[in-house]
Design a protein around this motif. Sequence first.
Motif, PDB file in Angstrom:
ATOM      1  N   HIS A  13      -5.624 -17.610  41.177  1.00  0.00           N
ATOM      2  CA  HIS A  13      -5.631 -16.216  40.719  1.00  0.00           C
ATOM      3  C   HIS A  13      -4.755 -16.053  39.484  1.00  0.00           C
ATOM      4  O   HIS A  13      -3.968 -16.952  39.141  1.00  0.00           O
ATOM      5  CB  HIS A  13      -5.193 -15.256  41.837  1.00  0.00           C
ATOM      6  CG  HIS A  13      -3.802 -15.481  42.334  1.00  0.00           C
ATOM      7  ND1 HIS A  13      -2.746 -14.693  41.973  1.00  0.00           N
ATOM      8  CD2 HIS A  13      -3.299 -16.412  43.175  1.00  0.00           C
ATOM      9  CE1 HIS A  13      -1.653 -15.119  42.576  1.00  0.00           C
ATOM     10  NE2 HIS A  13      -1.957 -16.164  43.305  1.00  0.00           N
ATOM     11  N   GLN A  14      -4.926 -14.926  38.828  1.00  0.00           N
ATOM     12  CA  GLN A  14      -4.260 -14.700  37.542  1.00  0.00           C
ATOM     13  C   GLN A  14      -2.754 -14.876  37.610  1.00  0.00           C
ATOM     14  O   GLN A  14      -2.134 -15.368  36.674  1.00  0.00           O
ATOM     15  CB  GLN A  14      -4.578 -13.284  37.050  1.00  0.00           C
ATOM     16  CG  GLN A  14      -3.793 -12.934  35.786  1.00  0.00           C
ATOM     17  CD  GLN A  14      -4.509 -11.966  34.895  1.00  0.00           C
ATOM     18  OE1 GLN A  14      -5.410 -11.255  35.330  1.00  0.00           O
ATOM     19  NE2 GLN A  14      -4.141 -11.937  33.636  1.00  0.00           N
ATOM     20  N   VAL A  25      -2.062 -17.831  32.489  1.00  0.00           N
ATOM     21  CA  VAL A  25      -3.514 -17.792  32.507  1.00  0.00           C
ATOM     22  C   VAL A  25      -3.862 -16.346  32.227  1.00  0.00           C
ATOM     23  O   VAL A  25      -3.225 -15.433  32.755  1.00  0.00           O
ATOM     24  CB  VAL A  25      -4.088 -18.265  33.863  1.00  0.00           C
ATOM     25  CG1 VAL A  25      -3.451 -17.555  35.033  1.00  0.00           C
ATOM     26  CG2 VAL A  25      -5.584 -18.103  33.930  1.00  0.00           C
ATOM     27  N   ASN A  26      -4.812 -16.136  31.344  1.00  0.00           N
ATOM     28  CA  ASN A  26      -5.201 -14.763  31.011  1.00  0.00           C
ATOM     29  C   ASN A  26      -6.610 -14.485  31.486  1.00  0.00           C
ATOM     30  O   ASN A  26      -7.550 -15.188  31.113  1.00  0.00           O
ATOM     31  CB  ASN A  26      -5.123 -14.547  29.496  1.00  0.00           C
ATOM     32  CG  ASN A  26      -3.697 -14.689  29.006  1.00  0.00           C
ATOM     33  OD1 ASN A  26      -2.771 -14.188  29.653  1.00  0.00           O
ATOM     34  ND2 ASN A  26      -3.510 -15.392  27.910  1.00  0.00           N
ATOM     35  N   LEU A  27      -6.734 -13.466  32.286  1.00  0.00           N
ATOM     36  CA  LEU A  27      -8.049 -13.030  32.743  1.00  0.00           C
ATOM     37  C   LEU A  27      -8.294 -11.628  32.188  1.00  0.00           C
ATOM     38  O   LEU A  27      -7.446 -10.756  32.327  1.00  0.00           O
ATOM     39  CB  LEU A  27      -8.111 -12.982  34.277  1.00  0.00           C
ATOM     40  CG  LEU A  27      -7.822 -14.264  35.054  1.00  0.00           C
ATOM     41  CD1 LEU A  27      -8.043 -14.030  36.546  1.00  0.00           C
ATOM     42  CD2 LEU A  27      -8.730 -15.387  34.605  1.00  0.00           C
ATOM     43  N   THR A  28      -9.435 -11.462  31.551  1.00  0.00           N
ATOM     44  CA  THR A  28      -9.810 -10.138  31.059  1.00  0.00           C
ATOM     45  C   THR A  28     -11.125  -9.765  31.714  1.00  0.00           C
ATOM     46  O   THR A  28     -12.063 -10.566  31.712  1.00  0.00           O
ATOM     47  CB  THR A  28     -10.047 -10.180  29.524  1.00  0.00           C
ATOM     48  OG1 THR A  28      -8.962 -10.877  28.935  1.00  0.00           O
ATOM     49  CG2 THR A  28     -10.157  -8.797  28.935  1.00  0.00           C
ATOM     50  N   ILE A  41     -15.770 -11.765  34.185  1.00  0.00           N
ATOM     51  CA  ILE A  41     -14.374 -12.020  33.826  1.00  0.00           C
ATOM     52  C   ILE A  41     -14.302 -13.091  32.749  1.00  0.00           C
ATOM     53  O   ILE A  41     -14.964 -14.126  32.843  1.00  0.00           O
ATOM     54  CB  ILE A  41     -13.575 -12.492  35.070  1.00  0.00           C
ATOM     55  CG1 ILE A  41     -13.577 -11.403  36.152  1.00  0.00           C
ATOM     56  CG2 ILE A  41     -12.141 -12.883  34.693  1.00  0.00           C
ATOM     57  CD1 ILE A  41     -13.032 -11.878  37.486  1.00  0.00           C
ATOM     58  N   ASN A  42     -13.513 -12.845  31.726  1.00  0.00           N
ATOM     59  CA  ASN A  42     -13.232 -13.847  30.700  1.00  0.00           C
ATOM     60  C   ASN A  42     -11.927 -14.543  31.086  1.00  0.00           C
ATOM     61  O   ASN A  42     -10.927 -13.893  31.371  1.00  0.00           O
ATOM     62  CB  ASN A  42     -13.069 -13.142  29.351  1.00  0.00           C
ATOM     63  CG  ASN A  42     -13.003 -14.128  28.225  1.00  0.00           C
ATOM     64  OD1 ASN A  42     -13.987 -14.778  27.912  1.00  0.00           O
ATOM     65  ND2 ASN A  42     -11.838 -14.257  27.625  1.00  0.00           N
ATOM     66  N   TRP A  43     -11.944 -15.884  31.088  1.00  0.00           N
ATOM     67  CA  TRP A  43     -10.807 -16.661  31.582  1.00  0.00           C
ATOM     68  C   TRP A  43     -10.263 -17.542  30.474  1.00  0.00           C
ATOM     69  O   TRP A  43     -11.026 -18.185  29.755  1.00  0.00           O
ATOM     70  CB  TRP A  43     -11.305 -17.510  32.753  1.00  0.00           C
ATOM     71  CG  TRP A  43     -10.281 -18.396  33.359  1.00  0.00           C
ATOM     72  CD1 TRP A  43      -9.434 -18.067  34.363  1.00  0.00           C
ATOM     73  CD2 TRP A  43     -10.011 -19.751  33.023  1.00  0.00           C
ATOM     74  NE1 TRP A  43      -8.640 -19.144  34.671  1.00  0.00           N
ATOM     75  CE2 TRP A  43      -8.966 -20.193  33.860  1.00  0.00           C
ATOM     76  CE3 TRP A  43     -10.532 -20.654  32.090  1.00  0.00           C
ATOM     77  CZ2 TRP A  43      -8.444 -21.478  33.801  1.00  0.00           C
ATOM     78  CZ3 TRP A  43     -10.004 -21.928  32.020  1.00  0.00           C
ATOM     79  CH2 TRP A  43      -8.972 -22.331  32.879  1.00  0.00           C
ATOM     80  N   GLU A  44      -8.950 -17.553  30.315  1.00  0.00           N
ATOM     81  CA  GLU A  44      -8.339 -18.408  29.297  1.00  0.00           C
ATOM     82  C   GLU A  44      -7.122 -19.091  29.913  1.00  0.00           C
ATOM     83  O   GLU A  44      -6.292 -18.431  30.535  1.00  0.00           O
ATOM     84  CB  GLU A  44      -7.884 -17.518  28.140  1.00  0.00           C
ATOM     85  CG  GLU A  44      -7.233 -18.238  27.003  1.00  0.00           C
ATOM     86  CD  GLU A  44      -6.672 -17.229  25.990  1.00  0.00           C
ATOM     87  OE1 GLU A  44      -7.443 -16.691  25.201  1.00  0.00           O
ATOM     88  OE2 GLU A  44      -5.456 -16.984  26.044  1.00  0.00           O
ATOM     89  N   GLY A  45      -7.028 -20.375  29.745  1.00  0.00           N
ATOM     90  CA  GLY A  45      -5.857 -21.053  30.307  1.00  0.00           C
ATOM     91  C   GLY A  45      -6.047 -22.556  30.305  1.00  0.00           C
ATOM     92  O   GLY A  45      -7.079 -23.068  29.875  1.00  0.00           O
TER      93      GLY A  45
END
Length: 260
Positions: A13-14, A25-28, A41-45
Motif C-alpha cells: 500500500h501507499q 511510493v506515489n499513488l495518484t 490508479i497511477n503508480w510510481e516507485g
Amino acid sequence: MGLKIYNLSHTFHQFMPEWPSTPSVNLTVNKFHAKDGVYEINWEGIMHRGTHMDAPLHVTANTPDIMAYPLWRLCGSGVVVSIPKGKWGVITPEDLEKATPEIREGDVVMINTGFHHKWADTDEYFAYGCGINGAGAKWLVQKKVKMVGYGCQANDHPIATKLVDHGLGPSQPHLIEEYKKETGRDPKEDFPLWEDAHKNLMVGGGIPGIENVGGDLDEVTGKRCFFVALPWRWKGGEGCGVRILAIVDPEGTFRFETGQ
Ligand SMILES: N[C@@H](CC(=O)c1ccccc1NC=O)C(=O)O
C-alpha cells in the motif's frame, strides 16, 4: 481438493514501510467511479519495498535480470524454519545447519526470524534489524536450495549495506559508533563486504532471494510446504514484488493433472 493455501506476503500500500533507500511510493487516483465511471490508479516507485524478490542485476552489473530466473526456481517443495533473532542478529551457517525441519538439497527455504511482526517504518525493523551474513548465503548456495525468503528487512544484514560505510554509504553514520559500542568490534570486521549475501546468493548461486516475508508465516513455521513466488516477466527488471503462497495437502490426496 483439500489443499490449504497460506499467504506469506505483506500488504502492499501507499504508506507501506520502505528500506532506507530511494524515498516513497506515489499513488495518484487518475479516475474515480463517481466522476469517470471507472477507477484507475497511477503508480510510481521502486520495486524494493514490501515482499519482493531481488535479481542479481540489483547488486552487480552485467548479470541476469529478474526475468532470467528459471521457472523451476520459483515454485517447489521446501521448509519454513524458525531462526529467531533480535537487534542486529546474524543468520549464520550454524543456524541453517541445525534448523528444524532440516533444510534439504533442492528445497525452497523460508526463514522466520520473528521480525515480520515488527514490519514498520522504524529503525527497529530496518537499521537495527537482523539478516544473513555472507557465509550463511554461501551455505545456502552449497546446499543447492532453489529459492530463499527472509522474514526480515533484506537479503543482507543492515551492517553489510550502505547504511554504514559501504558503497553509497554511510547514509546512517551514527550506526558505526553504535555498533562499535555495542559489540566492541568495527562494522568492517564483521561485515567487510557490501551486500555480500545478495552477491553470494543471487550472483554466485543464481538463487532468488525474497525480502520482507510476512503474512501467515507463523502458521506454516516448522512445516514442509509447496511454495510459489512469482515476479513479473520483466525484461531488464532488477527486482519485483511477489505474492508468496505456501501450500499444504493435509490429506495427502492432491494430484496434479497428468497433462493427458
Ligand atoms: N535492501 C533492499 C533495497 C536496497 O538494497 C537498495 C534499494 C535502493 C537503493 C539502494 C539499495 N541498496 C544499497 O544501497 C533490496 O535489496 O531490495
